[in-house]
Design a protein around this motif. Structure first.
Motif, mmCIF file in Angstrom:
data_model
loop_
_atom_site.group_PDB
_atom_site.id
_atom_site.type_symbol
_atom_site.label_atom_id
_atom_site.label_comp_id
_atom_site.label_asym_id
_atom_site.label_seq_id
_atom_site.Cartn_x
_atom_site.Cartn_y
_atom_site.Cartn_z
ATOM 1 N N SER A 158 18.673 23.899 -19.804
ATOM 2 C CA SER A 158 19.606 24.732 -19.043
ATOM 3 C C SER A 158 19.238 24.783 -17.567
ATOM 4 C CB SER A 158 19.649 26.134 -19.626
ATOM 5 O OG SER A 158 18.372 26.704 -19.554
ATOM 6 N N VAL A 159 18.015 24.410 -17.224
ATOM 7 C CA VAL A 159 17.657 24.396 -15.804
ATOM 8 C C VAL A 159 17.787 22.979 -15.251
ATOM 9 C CG1 VAL A 159 16.227 26.438 -15.605
ATOM 10 C CG2 VAL A 159 15.253 24.380 -16.543
ATOM 11 N N PRO A 212 21.527 27.187 -8.829
ATOM 12 C CA PRO A 212 22.434 26.181 -9.390
ATOM 13 C C PRO A 212 22.575 24.921 -8.543
ATOM 14 C CG PRO A 212 23.704 27.964 -8.403
ATOM 15 C CD PRO A 212 22.259 28.297 -8.185
ATOM 16 N N HIS A 249 25.481 23.304 -10.485
ATOM 17 C CA HIS A 249 25.552 23.528 -11.937
ATOM 18 C C HIS A 249 26.141 24.895 -12.252
ATOM 19 C CE1 HIS A 249 22.765 20.162 -12.986
ATOM 20 N NE2 HIS A 249 22.320 20.376 -11.766
ATOM 21 N N TYR A 250 27.034 24.957 -13.252
ATOM 22 C CA TYR A 250 27.536 26.254 -13.698
ATOM 23 C C TYR A 250 27.092 26.580 -15.118
ATOM 24 C CZ TYR A 250 31.314 23.240 -15.525
ATOM 25 O OH TYR A 250 32.022 22.255 -16.158
ATOM 26 N N ARG A 251 26.132 25.838 -15.634
ATOM 27 C CA ARG A 251 25.646 26.062 -17.003
ATOM 28 C C ARG A 251 25.184 27.505 -17.219
ATOM 29 N NH1 ARG A 251 23.689 23.411 -21.346
ATOM 30 N NH2 ARG A 251 24.330 21.423 -20.496
ATOM 31 N N SER A 252 24.462 28.058 -16.247
ATOM 32 C CA SER A 252 23.914 29.412 -16.452
ATOM 33 C C SER A 252 24.922 30.497 -16.065
ATOM 34 C CB SER A 252 22.614 29.576 -15.664
ATOM 35 O OG SER A 252 22.875 29.370 -14.297
ATOM 36 N N ASP A 253 26.070 30.108 -15.463
ATOM 37 C CA ASP A 253 27.087 31.093 -15.097
ATOM 38 C C ASP A 253 28.462 30.420 -15.085
ATOM 39 O OD1 ASP A 253 28.690 33.064 -14.127
ATOM 40 O OD2 ASP A 253 27.660 33.303 -12.203
ATOM 41 N N GLN A 298 28.635 20.304 -17.234
ATOM 42 C CA GLN A 298 28.459 21.664 -16.727
ATOM 43 C C GLN A 298 28.131 21.685 -15.243
ATOM 44 O OE1 GLN A 298 27.810 24.569 -19.264
ATOM 45 N NE2 GLN A 298 28.888 23.171 -20.592
#
Ligand code: MG
Length: 255
Positions: free
Chosen positions: A33-34, A121, A132-136, A163
């Motif tokens: 995720s990072v 991100p 990146h928008y994976r975490s939001d 993502q």
């Protein structure tokens, strides 16, 4: 042209002329995720090394910078980074001069992206930039708009990835052109991928197939697999563990 439907058997029948090209994230490394967290699966470097000794050509083709992959992939195995803007061959890292001309633009744009979205991100890849928008997930629309706007203003190319959205120098390089650059006289040619950025690699294989080369489009399936990838798969394996198992089966079948 051979008519074997299994890429392992097909490569094992003609290893010296076989080309094996692989994406990295989601194929040889579990997705993280990072943005900077994808780490090669422990058994993979040795498998790549053994295959590199036996096959006509083995290379990693990634959207990551070569710098990121450099230490994780044995020096003997070639790496194409940033979708072909840079590469490591025989241990030497090079980049396209026309891409280098965009480095300062990408540097400045990275600062703008960090001011807009925060540093977490934003992934500065040297010659390209990814947000990146994976975490939001809520950021996806704003990021898409921002990337499109920057692309239009600066003459960069916007691309969707897993993502994330990416800004690239406007240079016609992708995983497909990378394969075509390397595939000269190889037969069969296999590409293993998992994501939208890998679709051009399948186009590259289609081009080779139209010249009579035997090709295999291998998709590493996850619960995030894009439909477009699965639709074009000749072979589907389950997750990076499935990709690793395929490499191991290939090593074993080569004796
Ligand atoms: Mg991938």
């Amino acid at each position: 042209m051979m008519t074997i439907s299994d890429p392992v058997a097909c490569i094992a029948a003609a290893p010296a002329s076989a080309g094996l090209f692989l994406d990295f994230d989601g194929v040889l490394a579990d997705i993280s995720s990072v943005s900077d967290g994808a780490v090669v699966r422990p058994a993979v470097p040795e498998l790549l090394l053994r295959l590199n000794e036996r096959l006509g050509r083995v290379a990693i083709i990634s959207g990551r910078p070569v710098d990121y992959l450099h230490e994780m992939i044995p020096t003997e195995v070639d790496i194409v980074g940033l979708y072909g803007l840079e590469w490591r061959s025989n241990g030497v890292i090079r980049s396209l001069p026309e891409a280098e001309a965009w480095r300062d633009t990408i540097d400045s744009l990275t600062a703008v992206a960090v001011a807009q979205f925060g540093s977490a991100p934003v992934e500065h890849k040297g010659l390209s930039l990814t947000v990146h928008y994976r975490s939001d997930n809520g950021q996806a629309a704003a990021m898409s708009d921002w990337v499109e706007q920057q692309a239009a203003e600066l003459g960069l190319e916007a691309r969707a990835a897993k993502q994330s959205f990416e800004l690239h120098p406007p240079i016609a390089r992708n995983k497909g052109t990378a394969i075509l650059d390397m595939a000269d006289s190889l037969d069969p040619v296999v590409f293993v991928g998992d994501d939208l950025g890998d679709l051009p690699a399948f186009d590259g294989l289609d081009e080779l197939a139209s010249r009579g080369v035997t090709t295999f489009r291998v998709v590493v399936e996850s619960d995030e697999s894009p439909r477009e990838m699965l639709d074009r798969a000749d072979v589907i394996v389950s997750g990076p563990a499935g990709a690793e198992a395929m490499l191991r089966r290939l090593v074993e079948s080569l004796g």
